[in-house]
Design a protein around this motif. Structure first.
Motif, PDB file in Angstrom:
ATOM      1  N   UNK A 272      30.710  37.738  43.467  1.00 43.16           N
ATOM      2  CA  UNK A 272      31.470  38.778  42.744  1.00 43.16           C
ATOM      3  C   UNK A 272      31.985  38.197  41.425  1.00 43.16           C
ATOM      4  N   UNK A 273      32.425  39.102  40.544  1.00 41.42           N
ATOM      5  CA  UNK A 273      32.985  38.654  39.259  1.00 41.42           C
ATOM      6  C   UNK A 273      34.181  37.739  39.484  1.00 41.42           C
ATOM      7  N   UNK A 274      35.020  38.107  40.477  1.00 44.91           N
ATOM      8  CA  UNK A 274      36.227  37.304  40.737  1.00 44.91           C
ATOM      9  C   UNK A 274      35.823  35.898  41.184  1.00 44.91           C
ATOM     10  N   UNK A 275      34.798  35.799  42.050  1.00 45.62           N
ATOM     11  CA  UNK A 275      34.350  34.475  42.507  1.00 45.62           C
ATOM     12  C   UNK A 275      33.854  33.650  41.314  1.00 45.62           C
ATOM     13  N   UNK A 276      33.130  34.306  40.409  1.00 50.02           N
ATOM     14  CA  UNK A 276      32.595  33.581  39.262  1.00 50.02           C
ATOM     15  C   UNK A 276      33.710  33.151  38.314  1.00 50.02           C
ATOM     16  N   UNK A 302      37.401  37.456  51.007  1.00 48.85           N
ATOM     17  CA  UNK A 302      37.074  37.540  49.578  1.00 48.85           C
ATOM     18  C   UNK A 302      36.066  36.461  49.166  1.00 48.85           C
ATOM     19  N   UNK A 303      35.684  35.599  50.106  1.00 49.98           N
ATOM     20  CA  UNK A 303      34.625  34.633  49.818  1.00 49.98           C
ATOM     21  C   UNK A 303      35.104  33.340  49.169  1.00 49.98           C
ATOM     22  N   UNK A 304      36.157  32.757  49.732  1.00 53.15           N
ATOM     23  CA  UNK A 304      36.663  31.483  49.192  1.00 53.15           C
ATOM     24  C   UNK A 304      35.693  30.343  49.471  1.00 53.15           C
ATOM     25  N   UNK A 428      42.884  25.849  49.083  1.00 55.38           N
ATOM     26  CA  UNK A 428      42.512  27.255  49.273  1.00 55.38           C
ATOM     27  C   UNK A 428      43.369  27.868  50.371  1.00 55.38           C
ATOM     28  N   UNK A 429      43.737  29.135  50.180  1.00 54.71           N
ATOM     29  CA  UNK A 429      44.432  29.792  51.279  1.00 54.71           C
ATOM     30  C   UNK A 429      44.052  31.263  51.342  1.00 54.71           C
ATOM     31  N   UNK A 430      43.915  31.761  52.569  1.00 54.09           N
ATOM     32  CA  UNK A 430      43.655  33.186  52.764  1.00 54.09           C
ATOM     33  C   UNK A 430      44.955  33.869  53.145  1.00 54.09           C
ATOM     34  N   UNK A 431      46.044  33.093  53.170  1.00 60.72           N
ATOM     35  CA  UNK A 431      47.345  33.691  53.439  1.00 60.72           C
ATOM     36  C   UNK A 431      47.944  33.927  52.075  1.00 60.72           C
ATOM     37  N   UNK A 432      47.840  35.151  51.551  1.00 56.13           N
ATOM     38  CA  UNK A 432      48.373  35.353  50.210  1.00 56.13           C
ATOM     39  C   UNK A 432      49.848  34.959  50.197  1.00 56.13           C
ATOM     40  N   UNK A 433      50.217  34.176  49.213  1.00 55.37           N
ATOM     41  CA  UNK A 433      51.593  33.672  49.177  1.00 55.37           C
ATOM     42  C   UNK A 433      52.351  34.487  48.149  1.00 55.37           C
ATOM     43  N   UNK A 450      41.388  35.213  43.830  1.00 59.63           N
ATOM     44  CA  UNK A 450      40.128  35.963  43.971  1.00 59.63           C
ATOM     45  C   UNK A 450      40.538  37.368  44.393  1.00 59.63           C
ATOM     46  N   UNK A 451      40.540  38.281  43.414  1.00 55.40           N
ATOM     47  CA  UNK A 451      41.162  39.588  43.699  1.00 55.40           C
ATOM     48  C   UNK A 451      40.132  40.702  43.829  1.00 55.40           C
ATOM     49  N   UNK A 452      39.005  40.375  44.467  1.00 53.36           N
ATOM     50  CA  UNK A 452      37.947  41.382  44.586  1.00 53.36           C
ATOM     51  C   UNK A 452      37.197  41.096  45.883  1.00 53.36           C
ATOM     52  N   UNK A 453      36.941  42.139  46.672  1.00 53.96           N
ATOM     53  CA  UNK A 453      36.199  41.925  47.922  1.00 53.96           C
ATOM     54  C   UNK A 453      34.710  42.146  47.654  1.00 53.96           C
ATOM     55  N   UNK A 454      33.841  41.414  48.360  1.00 57.81           N
ATOM     56  CA  UNK A 454      32.401  41.647  48.201  1.00 57.81           C
ATOM     57  C   UNK A 454      32.071  43.093  48.550  1.00 57.81           C
ATOM     58  N   UNK A 455      31.053  43.680  47.898  1.00 57.45           N
ATOM     59  CA  UNK A 455      30.716  45.076  48.182  1.00 57.45           C
ATOM     60  C   UNK A 455      30.252  45.238  49.634  1.00 57.45           C
ATOM     61  N   UNK A 456      30.322  46.482  50.132  1.00 59.70           N
ATOM     62  CA  UNK A 456      29.790  46.754  51.471  1.00 59.70           C
ATOM     63  C   UNK A 456      30.796  46.552  52.579  1.00 59.70           C
TER      64      UNK A 456
END
Length: 694
Positions: A272-276, A302-304, A428-433, A450-456
């Motif tokens: 995704x754009x956010x990942x890039x 979100x693909x960390x 990295x954390x998936x627990x938004x702080x 990373x503020x965008x989820x992969x499509x689908x």
């Protein structure tokens, strides 16, 4: 806290070795530390209240004449004293008393007492009130000021603490305690704040006419003075940490980028754009000669992991090793499987080191890490151990940092073998702080989101159902699975004991197998061997199982797109962030997904509030903010590790809005008044800061 060594606590009357030891339990070892032991609430004892006007749970001073005093023998022996003034009668109840006290309460005696009125067997009662006998009804009340209540420990009464404090304040008044004002005078003027001495005198002995409301909500200028200073000390301690790390320098990594291109080309999807964007920020950091210290936050799914892999390419291509560390064996295994799948075809060798790696396998792993054969090493806390030595460790990636402790990650520096330089660090954390927490607990880190989820991805419908509708929920699971879906059934237990958790999961699996004979049911818990867990997860992924009963081990990293239903038992026992993590295991495919929160009745108010938040939102940051408001920062981050529990007057929820200003002020002090930095940190963090620098 720097101060005259003669101002030892034994200067105070009544402080001998025993009391000194008890005070140490409250972290009070000098007079100055005693002065910083502040009240956590105040009681207004400056007015006598009419007995007839008392309300339930209202603390008050009352005065009256004893009507009767009787010893009652019920389930517990107690003494009940009836006290009356012209407006009414109230009972004082004592469960601990002696003959002398019984005689004091003779009929007609005048008594003044302080306590909280509660509903009891005889109407409103005061349980074990503080009391004094009066010779004369017109006897003066104590000086009109609020009575402080201090954090105490066993063996030290409030009365004892107040008497010690009176003496300490005398020393402060006559300037025997050298307490320096460490903040620039123009700041005090700008913020309309008192001096340190004025603030301490006020907070230990506030006059009765003060706005009690202000003191309770922390907005009085005397409190603001200390809150500001304490938040500054924390920020400066983070500054100091960061500058220590950055003094060392780090390897510059500027490769051609072919490895990253090969990795992306082999993926079945486009990042995704956010990942890039976030990867770009990290790669920019890695090309500088100072150690990267970056926190990457990304909501569930979100693909960390891919961002970590793309960052690793830059270090690997520059000839350095990369260590990826996760807090649990199952999450580390998941990373290992992913990374091996991505990197082995590109000719990069992955290595594994977990806490359960023993014997020959362990020696082989250590050997491969030390020789540099293992280029990308994945593992758990085991990577911290002394005998782990890398050949050239250039980048450390830590997943779910808050499980490790802010300072632990710095110990990896010794393992780098970079001739005095430090490896780069990515957290990295998936627990938004929540922003306020990130600004204090992670002030030493740059942040990317990373503020965008992969499509689908499909949205998840969340419902809360009480456990007396359990049969209905089981029926729903059966019909979903018969329709081709897959489901998780998560067992949580309030006890931390893994054994009990596993047993609960085993019992649930047995019960569901009996009730749903047509379904293929699997069981995963923390006591299974890694291979067994992996085999069961693989079966579930391949749809050879319909229903997976699990403990919270599946909280992170498990990806089965066909699973579209999750039942979480006793959700009220988990933090919201953890519930959000668990829920993120479904909704990974294109089918509409559901999460059922199967709670035990009755639910507390907090419990109701928290489950409502889960139903209302799927935004991890919103959920984390709510969790912070409901439970407080310690629990959201796992207090023990963060050092946040050392906040004495500041409160991150209440005072969070000060943090942006505090950050600027900390930088100003750091650059322009370096001589006050250490004394400030020392005053507020003392020992804690020294131990933290591990």
């Amino acid at each position: 806290m720097a101060m005259d060594p003669q101002l030892d606590l034994t200067r105070l009357k009544g402080v001998g070795p025993k009391l000194k030891e008890q005070l140490q339990r409250l972290n009070i070892e000098s007079l100055a530390e005693l002065l910083f032991h502040l009240p956590f609430r105040y009681e207004d004892r400056s007015r006598i209240q009419m007995i007839g006007s008392l309300q339930h749970q209202q603390p008050a001073v009352i005065q009256g004449e004893v009507r009767s005093a009787d010893v009652l023998f019920g389930k517990r022996r107690s003494m009940l004293v009836k006290l009356a003034d012209h407006s009414g009668v109230i009972s004082l109840r004592f469960y601990h008393f002696n003959a002398k006290q019984k005689n004091q309460f003779r009929k007609g005696a005048l008594v003044r007492c302080y306590g909280e009125a509660r509903r009891g067997a005889s109407g409103l009662e005061l349980y074990h009130p503080e009391y004094q006998l009066l010779d004369d009804a017109s006897e003066e009340l104590p000086e009109a000021r609020l009575t402080p209540v201090y954090p105490a420990t066993e063996g030290i009464s409030q009365q004892r603490l107040r008497l010690l404090m009176e003496q300490a304040l005398e020393f402060l008044r006559d300037d025997s305690v050298p307490l320096n004002d460490l903040l620039p005078p123009q700041w005090l003027a700008e913020w309309h704040l008192p001096t340190l001495k004025q603030a301490l005198l006020f907070l230990h002995q506030p006059p009765a006419d003060v706005q009690l409301e202000q003191l309770l909500n922390g907005s009085h200028t005397a409190q603001r003075r200390l809150i500001l200073e304490e938040l500054l000390a924390h920020q400066l301690s983070m500054h100091r940490l960061r500058s220590k790390v950055q003094q060392d320098g780090a390897p510059v990594m500027t490769p051609a980028g072919t490895l990253k291109q090969q990795l992306v080309a082999a993926l079945p999807f486009t990042p995704t754009n956010a990942q890039q964007r976030v990867t770009g920020e990290i790669l920019n950091d890695l090309s500088k000669p100072v150690p990267t210290l970056r926190l990457v936050q990304g909501d569930v799914g979100s693909g960390k992991t891919l961002v970590a892999a793309m960052a690793a390419c830059q270090a690997l291509e520059s000839g350095f090793q990369v260590a990826l560390m996760a807090p649990t064996e199952i999450l580390a295994e998941q990373h290992f499987i992913n990374m091996t799948r991505w990197f082995e075809p590109l000719g990069i060798k992955t290595g594994w080191l977990g806490g359960k790696t023993r014997g020959k396998a362990r020696n082989e792993s250590l050997q491969a890490i030390a020789s540099g054969d293992a280029q990308l090493v994945i593992g758990t806390h085991a990577l911290f151990q002394d005998e782990v030595q890398f050949q050239q460790l250039g980048l450390v990636i830590i997943d779910e940092q808050h499980r490790f402790g802010v300072h632990q990650r710095l110990s990896l520096k010794e393992k780098g073998n970079l001739n005095g330089q430090s490896p780069h660090q990515l957290i990295m954390t998936a627990t938004p702080i929540p922003r306020t927490l990130a600004m204090s607990a992670y002030a030493d880190l740059d942040t990317s989101i990373i503020d965008e989820l992969p499509p689908g991805r499909s949205p998840i419908q969340t419902v809360a159902v009480s456990d007396n509708r359990r049969e209905e929920v089981i029926y729903r699971v059966a019909s979903a699975c018969q329709g081709g879906a897959q489901a998780y059934w998560v067992c949580t237990l309030i006890e931390e004991s893994e054994a009990l958790q596993c047993q609960a999961a085993e019992n649930t699996a047995a019960e569901l197998t009996e009730q749903l004979p047509n379904l293929r049911i699997g069981l995963v818990h923390g006591r299974l061997k890694a291979q067994e867990k992996a085999a069961i997860m693989a079966q579930f992924k391949a749809h050879e199982l319909d229903l997976l009963v699990a403990t919270t081990v599946i909280e992170v990293g498990v990806d089965v797109p066909n699973a579209s239903l999750m039942v979480i038992e006793n959700p009220e026992r988990l933090g919201l962030a953890q519930l959000h993590q668990l829920r993120g295991r479904v909704g990974r495919g294109s089918v509409a997904s559901h999460c059922v929160l199967l709670y035990k009745t009755p639910l507390s108010m907090t419990g109701k509030q928290r489950l409502q938040v889960m139903r209302d939102s799927q935004d991890g940051f919103y959920i984390a903010e709510q969790d912070l408001m409901i439970r407080g920062p310690g629990e959201v981050l796992g207090t023990r590790q963060t050092g946040l529990q050392t906040l004495r007057v500041a409160d991150l929820q209440r005072d969070g809005e000060l943090l942006p200003a505090v950050r600027e002020m900390a930088t100003h002090l750091w650059n322009n008044h370096p001589s006050v930095v250490d004394p400030l940190i020392d005053r507020w963090l003392g020992e804690a800061e020294r131990f933290a620098g591990v």
